[in-house]
Design an enzyme around this catalytic site. Structure first.
Site, PDB file in Angstrom:
ATOM      1  N   LYS A 176       0.840  -1.194   0.000  1.00 17.33           N
ATOM      2  CA  LYS A 176       0.000   0.000   0.000  1.00 17.33           C
ATOM      3  C   LYS A 176       0.878   1.248   0.000  1.00 17.33           C
ATOM      4  CE  LYS A 176      -2.001  -1.326   3.748  1.00 17.33           C
ATOM      5  NZ  LYS A 176      -2.885  -1.521   4.925  1.00 17.33           N
ATOM      6  N   THR A 208      -9.546   9.046   8.393  1.00 15.72           N
ATOM      7  CA  THR A 208      -8.928   7.855   7.801  1.00 15.72           C
ATOM      8  C   THR A 208      -8.678   6.763   8.836  1.00 15.72           C
ATOM      9  OG1 THR A 208      -6.729   8.837   8.116  1.00 15.72           O
ATOM     10  CG2 THR A 208      -7.811   9.214   5.987  1.00 15.72           C
ATOM     11  N   GLY A 210      -8.835   3.516  10.647  1.00 15.92           N
ATOM     12  CA  GLY A 210      -9.306   2.185  10.290  1.00 15.92           C
ATOM     13  C   GLY A 210      -9.240   1.836   8.820  1.00 15.92           C
ATOM     14  N   THR A 211      -8.529   2.618   8.012  1.00 15.02           N
ATOM     15  CA  THR A 211      -8.484   2.305   6.580  1.00 15.02           C
ATOM     16  C   THR A 211      -7.810   0.963   6.303  1.00 15.02           C
ATOM     17  OG1 THR A 211      -6.493   3.674   6.420  1.00 15.02           O
ATOM     18  CG2 THR A 211      -8.568   4.688   5.763  1.00 15.02           C
ATOM     19  N   GLY A 212      -6.706   0.680   7.018  1.00 19.60           N
ATOM     20  CA  GLY A 212      -6.013  -0.590   6.799  1.00 19.60           C
ATOM     21  C   GLY A 212      -6.854  -1.779   7.211  1.00 19.60           C
ATOM     22  N   CYS A 213      -7.515  -1.671   8.361  1.00 18.66           N
ATOM     23  CA  CYS A 213      -8.409  -2.733   8.822  1.00 18.66           C
ATOM     24  C   CYS A 213      -9.529  -2.965   7.812  1.00 18.66           C
ATOM     25  CB  CYS A 213      -9.026  -2.376  10.175  1.00 18.66           C
ATOM     26  SG  CYS A 213      -7.846  -2.036  11.489  1.00 18.66           S
TER      27      CYS A 213
END
Length: 266
Positions: A176, A208, A210-213
């Protein structure tokens, strides 16, 4: 449509934007039935992490046995694992039950910068989990920590690190590129036989959390409905893009707010 049962193995977020709570919201938004195993109780909100209570490894194992011995799990996502003992426990139980797809979100830092994985656990992650999982989804600082090298500052360096991570034994790598400073936010998918670049315009939002989760949970929820990772990544990124675009319509917290998981409905 096949009914998908999805499992998330992660820590909590009582403010609802990341961790188990974000994963279950994402599963539901993408028509997957969510189950969960909690690895850590995290006192956090949109402003940061205040405290962490680690779950005993034997109780993590008990939760995994409860779910996996009873429920047909079609796909799984792994998030916060906290320490090496929990990494070892999860790796052992997954090796025993072998769910068809496993997405590993290599969670090391919260959006606020607070640590979510103890340094000594990184080696256990490399040795025990990477060879077992279907795909990993590191951002650039996480990739650098896994490889013990400097953080990539260009797309060329990002690609080199993606290749190096793939060589460590995981099925696929989604690198990412959100930490790069380009107008676009490039991601690279590395698989044994192909490489593919994905881009999306950067969304001008402060929300933003929690974007990865959310992305890793979306990958897990969607993978059983696709023939491969490329189409899965494409749909998961489209879902996350809209969740970011509409994040400002929420009013949650005084810090870095969450994305809008249910943007299609309200």
């Amino acid at each position: 449509m096949k009914r998908i049962n999805a499992l998330t193995i992660a820590g909590t977020d009582p403010s609802g934007g990341a961790g188990i709570q974000a994963d279950l919201k994402t599963f539901s938004a993408l028509a997957a039935y969510g189950t969960s195993v909690i690895t850590a109780l995290v006192a956090q909100n949109t402003r940061g992490v205040q405290s962490v209570c680690y779950i005993a490894p034997e109780f993590v194992a008990a939760q995994l046995d409860s779910v996996l011995s009873d429920v047909r799990i079609d796909t799984a996502k792994i998030g916060m694992l906290a320490n090496s003992q929990i990494v070892e426990t999860v790796a052992e139980r997954l090796g025993h039950y072998q769910p068809p797809f496993v997405v590993l979100d290599t969670v090391m830092l919260a959006k606020s910068g607070d640590p979510l994985l103890q340094p000594e656990a990184v080696e256990a992650l490399r040795r025990l989990l990477l060879p077992q999982v279907s795909i990993i989804t590191p951002n650039l600082p996480e990739a650098a920590a896994l490889l013990e090298c400097a953080i990539a500052t260009s797309e060329a360096e990002m690609r080199e690190q993606g290749e190096a991570l793939l060589a460590m034994g995981c099925g696929a790598v989604l690198m990412k590129g959100g930490h790069l400073s380009d107008e676009e936010s490039p991601d690279w998918l590395f698989m044994r036989d192909t490489r593919e670049r994905f881009t999306a315009p950067r969304v001008n939002t402060h929300h933003t959390h929690g974007t990865g989760c959310t992305l890793s949970a979306a990958l897990a929820a969607l993978r059983p409905r696709h023939s491969g990772w490329a189409d899965t990544v494409r749909e998961a990124k489209a879902y996350l893009q809209q969740a970011l675009i509409q994040a400002d319509s929420l009013d949650v917290g005084q810090g870095i707010g969450p994305v809008h998981h249910f943007h299609r409905w309200w």
